[in-house]
Enzyme design. Structure first.
Site, PDB file in Angstrom:
ATOM      1  N   GLN A   1      -1.636  11.233-102.583  1.00  0.00           N
ATOM      2  CA  GLN A   1      -0.574   9.368-101.603  1.00  0.00           C
ATOM      3  C   GLN A   1       0.260   8.782-102.890  1.00  0.00           C
ATOM      4  O   GLN A   1       0.254   8.347-104.371  1.00  0.00           O
ATOM      5  CB  GLN A   1      -1.600   8.346-101.099  1.00  0.00           C
TER       6      GLN A   1
ATOM      7  N   CYS B   1      23.004   9.414-103.947  1.00  0.00           N
ATOM      8  CA  CYS B   1      21.056  10.493-103.986  1.00  0.00           C
ATOM      9  C   CYS B   1      20.685  10.930-102.874  1.00  0.00           C
ATOM     10  O   CYS B   1      21.295  10.153-101.484  1.00  0.00           O
ATOM     11  CB  CYS B   1      20.111   9.539-104.970  1.00  0.00           C
TER      12      CYS B   1
ATOM     13  N   CYS C   1      19.802  -0.078-105.971  1.00  0.00           N
ATOM     14  CA  CYS C   1      19.680   1.347-106.581  1.00  0.00           C
ATOM     15  C   CYS C   1      22.223   1.808-106.596  1.00  0.00           C
ATOM     16  O   CYS C   1      22.243   1.758-105.787  1.00  0.00           O
ATOM     17  CB  CYS C   1      19.382   2.353-106.185  1.00  0.00           C
TER      18      CYS C   1
ATOM     19  N   ASP D   1      -6.777  13.605 -92.131  1.00  0.00           N
ATOM     20  CA  ASP D   1      -5.465  13.622 -93.244  1.00  0.00           C
ATOM     21  C   ASP D   1      -5.106  14.620 -92.964  1.00  0.00           C
ATOM     22  O   ASP D   1      -4.022  14.859 -94.122  1.00  0.00           O
ATOM     23  CB  ASP D   1      -5.856  12.883 -94.364  1.00  0.00           C
TER      24      ASP D   1
ATOM     25  N   CYS E   1      16.319   6.928 -99.827  1.00  0.00           N
ATOM     26  CA  CYS E   1      16.536   6.168 -99.509  1.00  0.00           C
ATOM     27  C   CYS E   1      18.282   5.329 -99.286  1.00  0.00           C
ATOM     28  O   CYS E   1      17.969   4.899 -99.469  1.00  0.00           O
ATOM     29  CB  CYS E   1      16.334   5.704-100.704  1.00  0.00           C
TER      30      CYS E   1
ATOM     31  N   CYS F   1       1.467  11.280 -91.890  1.00  0.00           N
ATOM     32  CA  CYS F   1       2.457  11.085 -92.120  1.00  0.00           C
ATOM     33  C   CYS F   1       3.977  11.020 -91.563  1.00  0.00           C
ATOM     34  O   CYS F   1       4.803  11.363 -91.915  1.00  0.00           O
ATOM     35  CB  CYS F   1       2.832  11.746 -93.701  1.00  0.00           C
TER      36      CYS F   1
ATOM     37  N   PHE G   1      -9.020  18.173 -94.339  1.00  0.00           N
ATOM     38  CA  PHE G   1      -7.784  18.083 -94.632  1.00  0.00           C
ATOM     39  C   PHE G   1      -8.344  16.453 -96.313  1.00  0.00           C
ATOM     40  O   PHE G   1      -7.310  16.123 -96.498  1.00  0.00           O
ATOM     41  CB  PHE G   1      -6.905  17.363 -93.956  1.00  0.00           C
TER      42      PHE G   1
END
Length: 440
Positions: free
Chosen positions: A268, A80, A74, A366, A83, A397, A297
């Site tokens: 997601q 940014c 990128c 979740d 990433c 997550c 959840f």
């Protein structure tokens, strides 16, 4: 500010290289790799890490580069804020990212050997598959900046490309810049959430807009031009969205079942990760149909509706009212009302307790990034009362909150059988995972 130099020993939990300088300073240096010799500049004290065990630094120079360094794909890399690991060769990056989950478990008293046996190889998700994005916009003079924030800054990178987003989410940005520059006052900002649905883009603007009758008409025409199925606006996060334009209801399919997303509804990040998570969770069930399950959840029903379609009986709970309404409407449309009972419920304040848990064959969790501490504790208490289901499935997550909740379950008598890390958030420290807990 002062300068330090030395060898990068490893990559820390936030994706920054850890430099141990000769004077004893530990510095976290972004965009570096293990084995590199670098010069860096220590930032002011306000940039100390969340753990308080080192100093944040900015890279001055790479004096000796790692052979694992590659060209980042990128053009916004370094500017940014996302990433930040694009420059690392894939094999080593995957080992490090899987290791985040191994380390989280070992910090919660699993041995390294146990954690290594539990954690599966990292499941990769391809670039350019992310189907939702939250952009920042700000008008500066006559120009509108629209993109992501710079690393550790409120400044906006005016986005021209992105290696993780679906290309369809980038196409509207030039025209949105033109239109919004006329509707945002100088110095003011706007948050823009775009979600790629099955039939087009769903857009939600949050922040001040100059919305007279002409502006509303112009936005409706722009939405039609850009393939935005629904365009909503709200003045603040606590306000209800107003639909400015809609040509069709944005639809997402969970398995074979179509759901109309509520404005700004959770989804997601990639369809590929969602499908992998669903396959792993459903594949762990002891029977193909006929089980009594709770999906906690549950959101709009990514897992609950798949389970109902497989002829399981599902209690779906979530604190988000619009999400529960969307799940209910989708179940009714598919004649699944007898298979799914959806309930709006704050599971941190009112988790399922023993009497409710005793009726179930399995519980699926979740939770958001903070985890499911209250529900995990309730499951642990239910084990003592001989009221806990034999199987707990978890999607998470955050490795750290997952490891905390997993320890509660294991201390109560569950066994953490397997944990599958999924690289849904490519080139970042964020890690998705699914795990299986069994009793007996």
């Amino acid at each position: 500010m002062r300068d330090v130099s030395g060898l990068i020993q490893r990559i820390g939990g936030q994706g920054h290289g850890v430099l141990e300088a000769a004077d004893g300073t530990r510095a976290y240096v972004p965009y570096t790799l293990p084995g590199e010799r670098v010069a860096a500049r220590i930032k002011p004290a306000k940039h100390k890490t969340a753990h308080g065990d080192g100093e944040m630094a900015e890279l001055i120079e790479i004096e000796a580069a790692s052979p694992e360094r590659i060209e980042p794909p990128c053009g916004h890399f370094h500017a940014c804020g996302g990433c930040n690991l694009q420059h690392w060769q894939q094999e080593s990056y995957a080992v490090w990212k899987r290791g985040r989950l191994v380390s989280a478990l070992t910090r919660r008293d699993w041995s390294h050997e146990q954690a290594e046996a539990i954690v599966q190889p990292l499941l990769p998700i391809p670039p350019q598959t992310r189907r939702r994005a939250e952009f920042a916009a700000r008008r500066v003079g006559k120009k509108l900046l629209l993109g992501f924030h710079e690393a550790e800054s409120r400044r906006i990178v005016d986005l021209a490309e992105c290696s993780v987003l679906r290309p369809e989410l980038l196409k509207p940005l030039p025209r949105l810049r033109e239109m919004l520059s006329l509707l945002i006052e100088d110095g003011r900002g706007l948050d823009i959430k775009l979600t790629l649905a099955e039939n087009g883009i769903d857009a939600l603007f949050t922040g001040p807009l100059k919305l007279d009758a002409g502006a509303r008409q112009d936005l409706a025409m722009l939405a039609a031009e850009l393939g935005i199925m629904r365009l909503c606006h709200r003045g603040g996060q606590d306000q209800q969205p107003e639909i400015l334009a809609q040509t069709a209801a944005p639809r997402i399919k969970f398995g074979s079942i179509a759901v109309t997303l509520p404005p700004g509804g959770f989804l997601q990040a990639t369809a590929e990760a969602e499908a992998a998570m669903a396959a792993a969770l459903i594949g762990a069930l002891p029977a193909p149909s006929g089980l009594r399950l709770a999906d906690l959840f549950a959101g709009c029903g990514a897992f609950a509706l798949r389970l109902a379609a497989a002829k399981h009986e599902v209690l779906a709970c979530d604190a988000d009212g619009p999400a529960i309404n969307a799940l209910t409407a989708a179940a009714n449309a598919q004649q699944l009302a007898g298979q799914v009972r959806a309930e709006r419920r704050d599971l941190e304040r009112r988790p399922l307790l023993g009497a409710e848990l005793k009726k179930l064959d399995a519980v699926l969790l979740d939770p958001p990034r903070a985890g499911a501490r209250a529900q995990a504790a309730a499951l642990a208490e239910a084990v003592k009362a001989k009221a806990a289901p034999p199987l707990v499935l978890m999607a998470a997550c955050d490795p750290n909150s997952f490891a905390r909740d997993a320890r509660l379950l294991v201390e109560a008598g569950y066994r953490l059988e397997t944990a599958q890390p999924i690289d849904q958030f490519l080139w970042t420290p964020h890690l998705e995972l699914v795990a299986v807990f069994r009793r007996g």
